[in-house]
Motif scaffolding. Structure first.
Motif, mmCIF file in Angstrom:
data_model
loop_
_atom_site.group_PDB
_atom_site.id
_atom_site.type_symbol
_atom_site.label_atom_id
_atom_site.label_comp_id
_atom_site.label_asym_id
_atom_site.label_seq_id
_atom_site.Cartn_x
_atom_site.Cartn_y
_atom_site.Cartn_z
ATOM 1 N N MET A 60 0.862 -1.175 0.000
ATOM 2 C CA MET A 60 0.000 0.000 0.000
ATOM 3 C C MET A 60 0.901 1.227 0.000
ATOM 4 O O MET A 60 1.936 1.255 0.669
ATOM 5 C CB MET A 60 -0.923 -0.010 1.212
ATOM 6 C CG MET A 60 -0.212 -0.213 2.533
ATOM 7 S SD MET A 60 -1.317 -0.319 3.949
ATOM 8 C CE MET A 60 -1.752 1.407 4.134
ATOM 9 N N SER A 62 -0.516 4.440 0.256
ATOM 10 C CA SER A 62 -1.203 5.474 1.032
ATOM 11 C C SER A 62 -2.323 4.798 1.806
ATOM 12 O O SER A 62 -2.742 3.681 1.483
ATOM 13 C CB SER A 62 -1.772 6.571 0.122
ATOM 14 O OG SER A 62 -2.750 6.040 -0.756
ATOM 15 N N TYR A 63 -2.799 5.451 2.855
ATOM 16 C CA TYR A 63 -3.890 4.900 3.651
ATOM 17 C C TYR A 63 -5.212 5.106 2.933
ATOM 18 O O TYR A 63 -5.398 6.071 2.184
ATOM 19 C CB TYR A 63 -3.930 5.567 5.030
ATOM 20 C CG TYR A 63 -2.689 5.317 5.849
ATOM 21 C CD1 TYR A 63 -2.317 4.028 6.203
ATOM 22 C CD2 TYR A 63 -1.882 6.377 6.258
ATOM 23 C CE1 TYR A 63 -1.173 3.797 6.946
ATOM 24 C CE2 TYR A 63 -0.736 6.161 7.008
ATOM 25 C CZ TYR A 63 -0.388 4.859 7.348
ATOM 26 O OH TYR A 63 0.752 4.637 8.079
ATOM 27 N N GLY A 64 -6.132 4.187 3.150
ATOM 28 C CA GLY A 64 -7.423 4.304 2.491
ATOM 29 C C GLY A 64 -8.189 3.003 2.561
ATOM 30 O O GLY A 64 -8.146 2.280 3.564
ATOM 31 N N GLU A 68 -6.402 0.402 -2.276
ATOM 32 C CA GLU A 68 -5.018 0.866 -2.126
ATOM 33 C C GLU A 68 -4.018 -0.284 -2.194
ATOM 34 O O GLU A 68 -2.815 -0.060 -2.349
ATOM 35 C CB GLU A 68 -4.845 1.601 -0.791
ATOM 36 C CG GLU A 68 -5.637 2.889 -0.672
ATOM 37 C CD GLU A 68 -5.166 3.959 -1.634
ATOM 38 O OE1 GLU A 68 -4.020 3.871 -2.106
ATOM 39 O OE2 GLU A 68 -5.956 4.878 -1.921
#
Length: 413
Positions: A60, A62-64, A68
């Motif tokens: 991943m 980025s957070y989401g 992701e």
């Protein structure tokens, strides 16, 4: 003396020429003149070996949400960075609630500070995955345990702050997080025990003190004749907690969905109720007070005082510790944690006479030994909710997101 020197030079020149012929002959696969070829017959054939430099894995950036997660076949294989680490080729891994939470950014403030190397601040990419079963392929020089031999089938866990995790072809972990996989379990079952099992064990024996000092510091267990209520008895942690408690002679009561009542009863629970049935939940009052109420359903500490029965300890694995720091920062978050803990305990002690405590996953070697012992004694068997192929990792996360699990979610490489 002159003659002797010349003979020595001639002999040396002859040896060099013979060696050159042998090397050339080997390169073109022929037998040099004057040789029978017998001097090569004990050498093993040259077979190509797979490079450990690159691997497949899920990352991943980025957070989401689940979209992701990205699969790459060009990831750098983890390196052993200290003498007590081991490199494992992963055969099977699992998806846990903590993976889904971390995907969304849970604990980022604290965990990123723990995982980054001194002088570095690189948070991404991250590879999730907290447990696995696989093959030991490399180990540091300080790993001297006879049980951890190269090629051995092992099971293990990845500390929460560590990255990359086990959702990849290889993972590097400290040797204390690793042990020989029980022969009674297949790869999927072996990859389904340690994270949830160590969470349940830590909550009961370290946070709850169920077995006294020996229970917390050794693999002795304990808890005979104690009365424990497990909230959320059909999930990954709940199913293992019930089996752990029954193996130690405790009286176990549990809550779950109506369609899971028979399954949880089959694990050995003495009394099981549907948590949506208010009349059935009232029946739990007859067994109070409880030595421990173990919250495996994610209710949190605020739920403790709302219960209709008394208890001595209410232990939840859904603490606000990391979430408060994520929202408030390290300083204010730490203060918020102290305030929350004091407030919930004042209310709990006043209304139910017991303490609220936070339980956490702990990769303790004696905890792993305790779980190994129960498997060998056939007192602990993991339940598998569903199984997915490695390319279908996002589907495994979707299943976790849907909730109402009946055991663990495994992913096969």
């Amino acid at each position: 003396m002159q003659s002797t020197g010349c003979n020595g030079v001639s002999w040396l020149r002859k040896c060099v020429l013979q060696a050159a012929r042998r090397n050339y002959a080997a390169s073109v696969n022929v037998t040099p003149a004057g040789s029978t070829g017998k001097e090569e017959q004990h050498l093993p054939p040259a077979t190509p070996t797979k490079s450990l430099e690159k691997m497949r894995g899920w990352q991943m950036h980025s957070y989401g949400d689940i979209d992701e997660l990205l699969l790459s076949d060009n990831l750098k294989t983890p390196q052993i960075r200290s003498s007590n680490e081991c490199l494992v080729r992963v055969r099977t891994t699992a998806v846990n609630p903590i993976d889904l939470a971390m995907l969304r950014g849970y604990g980022a403030t604290v965990l990123n500070k723990l995982r980054c190397q001194p002088g570095g601040g690189i948070e991404f990419p991250l590879t999730l995955g907290r447990e696995f079963c696989g093959e030991l392929v490399q180990k540091g020089m300080a790993v001297t345990s006879e049980a951890l031999k190269l090629g051995a089938r092992v099971w293990g866990v990845v500390p929460v702050h560590a990255s990359p995790g086990a959702h990849a072809e290889y993972v590097a972990v400290p040797s204390y997080c690793l042990a020989p996989a029980p022969k009674l379990l297949d790869d999927s079952e072996a990859a389904s025990v340690l994270y949830a099992g160590l969470t349940a064990w830590s909550g009961l024996y370290i946070t709850g003190g169920l077995g006294g000092v020996c229970g917390a510091t050794t693999s002795a267990g304990g808890g005979a004749h104690k009365r424990v209520l497990v909230l959320g008895g059909s999930g990954g942690v709940g199913t293992l907690a019930i089996q752990i408690l029954k193996s130690q002679g405790a009286q176990v009561l549990a809550t779950c969905s109506e369609n899971a009542v028979e399954m949880v009863r089959g694990l050995g629970a003495d009394f099981v109720v549907d948590y949506k049935n208010s009349e059935a939940m009232d029946e739990l009052c007859k067994y109070a007070p409880y030595d421990i109420v173990l919250d495996c359903a994610g209710h949190g500490g605020a739920h403790a005082a709302d219960l209709k029965f008394d208890y001595r300890q209410y232990i939840t694995f859904s603490s606000p510790l990391l979430a408060n720091i994520d929202q408030q920062g390290l300083g204010l978050g730490a203060i918020k944690n102290m305030v929350d803990l004091v407030q919930t305990n004042v209310k709990s002690l006043t209304q139910r006479g017991g303490l609220v405590k936070w339980g956490f996953f702990n990769p303790a070697p004696h905890g792993i030994a305790f779980l190994q012992q129960l498997v060998r004694q056939r007192k602990l068997t993991p339940l598998i909710d569903s199984s997915f192929g490695f390319e279908d990792m996002p589907k495994a996360f979707e299943r976790m997101k849907c909730g109402h699990l009946r055991g663990k979610i495994v992913v096969k490489l």
